[in-house]
Design a protein around this motif. Structure first.
Motif, PDB file in Angstrom:
ATOM      1  N   LYS A 720     -18.331 -14.997  11.829  1.00  0.00           N
ATOM      2  CA  LYS A 720     -17.420 -13.896  11.544  1.00  0.00           C
ATOM      3  C   LYS A 720     -18.202 -12.584  11.404  1.00  0.00           C
ATOM      4  CE  LYS A 720     -13.562 -16.303  11.278  1.00  0.00           C
ATOM      5  NZ  LYS A 720     -12.432 -16.068  12.207  1.00  0.00           N
ATOM      6  N   TYR A 721     -18.531 -11.989  12.528  1.00  0.00           N
ATOM      7  CA  TYR A 721     -19.202 -10.698  12.555  1.00  0.00           C
ATOM      8  C   TYR A 721     -19.022 -10.115  13.947  1.00  0.00           C
ATOM      9  CZ  TYR A 721     -22.976 -13.247  14.948  1.00  0.00           C
ATOM     10  OH  TYR A 721     -23.701 -14.014  15.817  1.00  0.00           O
ATOM     11  N   SER A 722     -19.396  -8.849  14.111  1.00  0.00           N
ATOM     12  CA  SER A 722     -19.281  -8.223  15.425  1.00  0.00           C
ATOM     13  C   SER A 722     -20.567  -7.481  15.769  1.00  0.00           C
ATOM     14  CB  SER A 722     -18.084  -7.270  15.480  1.00  0.00           C
ATOM     15  OG  SER A 722     -18.360  -6.090  14.753  1.00  0.00           O
ATOM     16  N   ILE A 723     -20.817  -7.378  17.071  1.00  0.00           N
ATOM     17  CA  ILE A 723     -21.947  -6.632  17.610  1.00  0.00           C
ATOM     18  C   ILE A 723     -21.423  -5.650  18.658  1.00  0.00           C
ATOM     19  CG2 ILE A 723     -24.093  -6.740  18.940  1.00  0.00           C
ATOM     20  CD1 ILE A 723     -24.535  -7.987  16.288  1.00  0.00           C
ATOM     21  N   ILE A 724     -21.781  -4.401  18.519  1.00  0.00           N
ATOM     22  CA  ILE A 724     -21.504  -3.388  19.544  1.00  0.00           C
ATOM     23  C   ILE A 724     -22.861  -2.911  20.059  1.00  0.00           C
ATOM     24  CG2 ILE A 724     -20.455  -1.173  20.095  1.00  0.00           C
ATOM     25  CD1 ILE A 724     -18.565  -1.601  17.717  1.00  0.00           C
ATOM     26  N   LYS A 725     -23.100  -3.121  21.345  1.00  0.00           N
ATOM     27  CA  LYS A 725     -24.398  -2.775  21.916  1.00  0.00           C
ATOM     28  C   LYS A 725     -24.317  -1.468  22.692  1.00  0.00           C
ATOM     29  CE  LYS A 725     -28.258  -4.658  24.592  1.00  0.00           C
ATOM     30  NZ  LYS A 725     -28.770  -5.825  25.378  1.00  0.00           N
ATOM     31  N   PHE A 726     -25.262  -0.570  22.390  1.00  0.00           N
ATOM     32  CA  PHE A 726     -25.387   0.716  23.076  1.00  0.00           C
ATOM     33  C   PHE A 726     -26.603   0.653  23.999  1.00  0.00           C
ATOM     34  CE2 PHE A 726     -23.281   1.385  19.078  1.00  0.00           C
ATOM     35  CZ  PHE A 726     -22.321   2.365  19.310  1.00  0.00           C
ATOM     36  N   ASP A 738     -21.228  -1.416  25.399  1.00  0.00           N
ATOM     37  CA  ASP A 738     -20.706  -2.695  25.864  1.00  0.00           C
ATOM     38  C   ASP A 738     -19.423  -3.062  25.132  1.00  0.00           C
ATOM     39  OD1 ASP A 738     -22.931  -2.827  27.447  1.00  0.00           O
ATOM     40  OD2 ASP A 738     -23.909  -4.459  26.364  1.00  0.00           O
ATOM     41  N   ALA A 739     -18.671  -3.963  25.738  1.00  0.00           N
ATOM     42  CA  ALA A 739     -17.510  -4.527  25.046  1.00  0.00           C
ATOM     43  C   ALA A 739     -17.983  -5.216  23.775  1.00  0.00           C
ATOM     44  CB  ALA A 739     -16.783  -5.509  25.953  1.00  0.00           C
ATOM     45  N   GLY A 740     -17.255  -5.014  22.698  1.00  0.00           N
ATOM     46  CA  GLY A 740     -17.643  -5.613  21.429  1.00  0.00           C
ATOM     47  C   GLY A 740     -17.600  -7.124  21.475  1.00  0.00           C
ATOM     48  N   GLU A 767     -13.371   7.803  21.607  1.00  0.00           N
ATOM     49  CA  GLU A 767     -12.718   6.749  20.834  1.00  0.00           C
ATOM     50  C   GLU A 767     -13.023   5.433  21.527  1.00  0.00           C
ATOM     51  OE1 GLU A 767      -8.304   5.237  19.329  1.00  0.00           O
ATOM     52  OE2 GLU A 767      -8.552   7.228  20.213  1.00  0.00           O
ATOM     53  N   TYR A 768     -13.529   4.490  20.755  1.00  0.00           N
ATOM     54  CA  TYR A 768     -13.959   3.196  21.302  1.00  0.00           C
ATOM     55  C   TYR A 768     -12.996   2.118  20.791  1.00  0.00           C
ATOM     56  CZ  TYR A 768     -16.920  -0.980  21.866  1.00  0.00           C
ATOM     57  OH  TYR A 768     -17.421  -2.219  22.183  1.00  0.00           O
ATOM     58  N   ASN A 769     -12.436   1.376  21.733  1.00  0.00           N
ATOM     59  CA  ASN A 769     -11.440   0.353  21.387  1.00  0.00           C
ATOM     60  C   ASN A 769     -11.924  -1.050  21.712  1.00  0.00           C
ATOM     61  OD1 ASN A 769      -9.479   2.275  20.526  1.00  0.00           O
ATOM     62  ND2 ASN A 769      -9.103   2.770  22.683  1.00  0.00           N
ATOM     63  N   ASN A 770     -13.226  -1.259  21.606  1.00  0.00           N
ATOM     64  CA  ASN A 770     -13.835  -2.573  21.788  1.00  0.00           C
ATOM     65  C   ASN A 770     -13.974  -2.973  23.255  1.00  0.00           C
ATOM     66  OD1 ASN A 770     -14.942  -3.851  19.548  1.00  0.00           O
ATOM     67  ND2 ASN A 770     -13.738  -5.703  19.899  1.00  0.00           N
ATOM     68  N   ALA A 771     -13.654  -2.081  24.171  1.00  0.00           N
ATOM     69  CA  ALA A 771     -13.843  -2.339  25.600  1.00  0.00           C
ATOM     70  C   ALA A 771     -15.030  -1.527  26.098  1.00  0.00           C
ATOM     71  CB  ALA A 771     -12.587  -1.961  26.389  1.00  0.00           C
ATOM     72  N   GLU A 772     -15.693  -2.030  27.139  1.00  0.00           N
ATOM     73  CA  GLU A 772     -16.859  -1.326  27.670  1.00  0.00           C
ATOM     74  C   GLU A 772     -16.484   0.081  28.120  1.00  0.00           C
ATOM     75  OE1 GLU A 772     -19.395  -1.528  31.716  1.00  0.00           O
ATOM     76  OE2 GLU A 772     -19.545  -3.363  30.502  1.00  0.00           O
ATOM     77  N   MET A 773     -17.396   1.007  27.850  1.00  0.00           N
ATOM     78  CA  MET A 773     -17.192   2.363  28.323  1.00  0.00           C
ATOM     79  C   MET A 773     -18.538   2.984  28.660  1.00  0.00           C
ATOM     80  SD  MET A 773     -16.022   4.266  24.766  1.00  0.00           S
ATOM     81  CE  MET A 773     -15.415   5.649  25.699  1.00  0.00           C
ATOM     82  N   VAL A 774     -18.537   3.906  29.618  1.00  0.00           N
ATOM     83  CA  VAL A 774     -19.741   4.598  30.059  1.00  0.00           C
ATOM     84  C   VAL A 774     -19.536   6.091  29.831  1.00  0.00           C
ATOM     85  CG1 VAL A 774     -21.303   5.089  31.977  1.00  0.00           C
ATOM     86  CG2 VAL A 774     -20.223   2.823  31.788  1.00  0.00           C
ATOM     87  N   VAL A 775     -20.498   6.705  29.152  1.00  0.00           N
ATOM     88  CA  VAL A 775     -20.430   8.132  28.854  1.00  0.00           C
ATOM     89  C   VAL A 775     -21.555   8.816  29.609  1.00  0.00           C
ATOM     90  CG1 VAL A 775     -20.362   9.883  27.043  1.00  0.00           C
ATOM     91  CG2 VAL A 775     -19.529   7.559  26.563  1.00  0.00           C
TER      92      VAL A 775
END
Length: 777
Positions: A720-726, A738-740, A767-775
């Motif tokens: 029960k944890y999350s990782i968001i990778k930049f 990356d997607a969470g 705004e990040y909604n847990n889906a992959e995004m590229v800036v």
């Protein structure tokens, strides 16, 4: 022919066991070499042909499915090797040499005189010597106040004492570590390139040799051998206020109340000793017998209602009037040597006895934990061993105080150094068995190998306030970290301030020292202000607008801004066996400029910290200001660096002179880093991670993994944890998020990231909604 026959038989048997072990007998002394993993081998030497019985307290049972070894014998030697490590045993003298996979020698034993020296019927000194190379540096051995970074050419007594922490693990710049598996007092000495380890008591030479490409790999394998560090609660990485001592429950609550009124962040307040009363015959009764604490549950509830936590001091010794003493005495669980406070009938409990540890927890649970206590301060876990004249034992073997003491396992001398491990571990396991809803957090004054697996945070002991002491804390901390122990802190401002600063916080020179110490404290595992002689709460240093108050306020705020970075680094400690306070040798092992550099370090993987340890105002100053400066000489390793304070880019591979005012601290971020910063908050919460400033320091590709969980339970062990990778692509100037991965109760559904590419001076909000995004930048 006799030895050849024995060897032939042993080798044949070893081949049936995947060739992982050698057993060799020479002159009625046996040597065993056994690989536990491709990096780690166990060396055992003893008299006779039957291995002595030993209670192994520390080493875990390693099962390495990838282990592959082979054995070869020549006319002169036996060779056993893995894909990483080769070990050669000389058949004529039993000396062992260690080589890397390319056959470069890492270390060799010396012929050791008096390897097994019988002292009396119950004690035998154990020794082993090694040949060191003239250019290698050696680190670790716990925490010592000698001001040294490399421990070459030193003699150090590894014995648990206030301000000295004995961890018999060392590592070298040549790419190896040694865990000396002995629990008695041990002398490390290095003279003329000969390193010797001599222990006061034992029945065999017993050590583990670990090969690694760098310090991280050595520590990783050391923790696989001795245990991983669990996650601390999130609140423990906030600001902690303590004092020797708060004298009533109202005073405890009032500290938090004042911080909240001033809007200064705080996460916990600490209750020191004598909440049990002032009668030493009732010493450490592990309950609120002091009439100034008429309703401790209400006190704790009041602290909790202000979104803060409370820690409390518990000792391993008890006065003869206390209920816990009487039960321990009736069950024969007490030692009979003098301890602090002496001449009051106070006795230490036998922490080696599992039933005694259960009794200890029973009182802690019933009288403290069940009322809502959040964290433990296990004081004096060496434990204190004092003569009846209130003096300490000399720094040698043959201590008269514990001469006749017998533990659950046997002679106390044989197990002396492992006392803190046993006592702390008992509390850890008992709390874990009581509940999984509150993480164990234990602050303690002493530690032994393996104690990281018991949620143990050490502090450096009852140090004196001085600039030299502040300087000495840096190499002390870094060597403790290089001993495989990830969590360390010190009393901000030094415990004893009255010796050098009798006016305490009214002395502007003490205020200056305190501010510099507090800045250093931001970049340790626990930011905790504590001491005697003078109070340390922020409001004791003035009011908003006063220099001292404002500098303290600024750096407490910085700690909270850094919390996502720190908590993610703590997850790397747990999940990857990483280190939080990193001597520069860990990241720049080829740079000899950092071999003996104990004045700066990396905090996490990215931030270089160079604490100011010299005074601006030592001469002719009537008031503090934030204009006057002091110059610090700082080494920046290879690569580009950015000033954390100004974003100025500076080339590495050079020494620089950095000027700092009292409100400034030299901090640098290496190119190719991502550092998240939160908005300042009044207390720790994973919800503070919802809106973050993501600072990208370009010049190289970079990654960062943001870790989030529920903060104060063990659900992370269930996934029960999350990782968001930049991911920063320096060539394309893109930041990919990356997607969470993962989820937990209370996880934010959205994150708001303010992305700042430092050198480009460009900022974008997403705004990040847990889906992959590229800036794109």
């Amino acid at each position: 022919m006799k030895y050849f026959s024995v060897l032939s038989l042993i080798i044949f048997q070893i081949q049936l066991l995947r060739a992982q072990e050698i057993k060799y007998v020479l002159n009625n002394e046996t040597t065993e070499i056994k690989f536990l993993s491709n990096n780690t081998a166990h060396i055992l030497k003893y008299q006779g042909t039957h291995a002595p019985v030993k209670n192994d307290l520390i080493v875990l049972n390693i099962q390495d499915a990838g282990l592959k070894t082979s054995v070869k014998k020549t006319d002169t030697s036996l060779i056993i090797q893995s894909s990483v490590l080769m070990i050669e045993l000389n058949k004529s003298n039993g000396i062992i040499s260690f080589f890397d996979k390319n056959k470069n020698r890492l270390l060799a034993e010396n012929k050791t005189e008096q390897q097994f020296q019988k002292i009396d019927d119950s004690v035998m000194h154990i020794s082993q010597s090694f040949s060191l190379s003239s250019g290698e540096a050696v680190y670790g051995l716990g925490q010592h106040q000698n001001g040294k970074m490399s421990q070459r050419n030193q003699t150090i007594l590894l014995k648990q004492r206030n301000m000295d922490i004995a961890v018999p693990f060392l590592q070298s710049t040549k790419g190896y570590g040694i865990y000396w598996n002995n629990y008695s007092a041990t002398i490390y000495s290095d003279k003329q390139n000969v390193m010797n380890l001599t222990s006061e008591a034992g029945n065999c030479v017993d050590y583990y040799f670990i090969a690694g490409k760098n310090a991280d790999e050595i520590i990783d394998n050391y923790r696989k051998l001795t245990g991983k560090a669990p996650m601390f609660p999130l609140w423990s990485f906030g600001y902690i206020q303590s004092r020797e001592r708060y004298q009533s429950q109202e005073e405890v609550v009032d500290v938090v109340r004042k911080y909240r009124a001033l809007k200064v962040p705080i996460d916990a307040v600490v209750q020191d000793w004598q909440y049990w009363g002032s009668d030493s015959h009732n010493w450490n009764s592990v309950q609120f017998d002091n009439p100034n604490y008429p309703n401790p549950a209400a006190m704790i509830d009041s602290v909790h209602a202000m979104n803060a936590k409370i820690m409390i001091s518990v000792w391993p010794s008890f006065g003869e009037k206390s209920a816990i003493y009487k039960e321990m005495e009736q069950k024969h669980f007490l030692f009979d040597f003098p301890t602090f406070p002496v001449n009051n009938g106070v006795k230490v409990y036998d922490a080696f006895n599992p039933q005694a540890r259960d009794v200890y927890w029973k009182y802690m649970n019933r009288n403290l934990f069940s009322k809502g206590i959040d964290g433990w301060w296990l004081d004096a876990t060496e434990p204190e061993q004092q003569k009846t004249d209130n003096t300490h034992e000399p720094d040698t073997f043959n201590t008269s105080v514990i001469k006749n003491a017998i533990t659950y396992f046997g002679n106390y001398k044989t197990y002396n150094n492992a006392f803190p491990f046993e006592s702390v571990s008992g509390v850890y396991h008992n709390q874990r068995n009581t509940t999984s809803d509150k993480r164990v957090f234990i602050l303690t004054r002493s530690a032994f190998a393996g104690q990281q697996r018991a949620s143990s945070m050490v502090w450096s002991g009852d140090i004196t306030a001085s600039w030299q002491t502040l300087k000495d804390q840096i190499p002390a901390a870094l060597n403790y970290s290089l001993s495989g122990m990830p969590y360390w802190n010190a009393d901000i401002g030094g415990f004893f301030s009255g010796t050098n600063y009798p006016k305490g916080n009214k002395d502007l020179l003490y205020q200056e020292l305190y501010l510099r110490w507090l800045q250093f404290g931001v970049f340790t595992a626990m930011m905790r202000s504590h001491g005697t002689n003078t109070p340390r709460e922020i409001y004791q240093f003035g009011k908003p607008g006063d220099v001292a108050f404002d500098v303290i306020r600024k750096y407490i705020g910085l700690r909270y801004r850094l919390e996502p970075y720190i908590y993610s680094a703590a997850w790397a400690v747990t999940s990857q066996n990483a280190s939080l306070m990193r001597a520069l040798i860990m990241d720049y092992p080829q740079d000899k400029n950092v071999y003996d550099l104990g004045t700066e370090y990396l905090f996490g993987n990215s931030i270089l910290v160079a604490p100011v340890t010299d005074s601006i105002f030592a001469k002719n100053a009537s008031a503090l200001d934030t204009v006057s400066t002091v110059t610090t000489k700082i080494y920046l390793p290879e690569g580009d660096w950015y000033s954390f304070n100004t974003n100025e880019k500076i080339a590495g591979g050079q020494w620089i002179n950095q000027s700092s005012t009292l409100s400034q601290m030299p901090l640098f971020v290496k190119a190719g880093s991502i550092v998240p910063l939160a908005n300042e908050a009044q207390y720790s919460s994973i919800q503070n991670f919802k809106t973050l400033e993501i600072n990208v320091y370009p010049g190289k590709d970079a990654t960062f993994e943001l870790y989030e969980d529920e903060g104060d339970n063990y659900n992370y062990e269930k996934g029960k944890y999350s990782i968001i990778k930049f991911n920063w692509n320096d060539k394309n100037r893109t930041l990919t998020i990356d997607a969470g991965k993962g989820s937990f109760n209370g996880m934010p559904k959205h994150h708001f990231f303010k992305i700042n590419v430092v050198e480009l001076n460009k900022k974008k909000a997403v705004e990040y909604n847990n889906a992959e995004m590229v800036v794109q930048f």
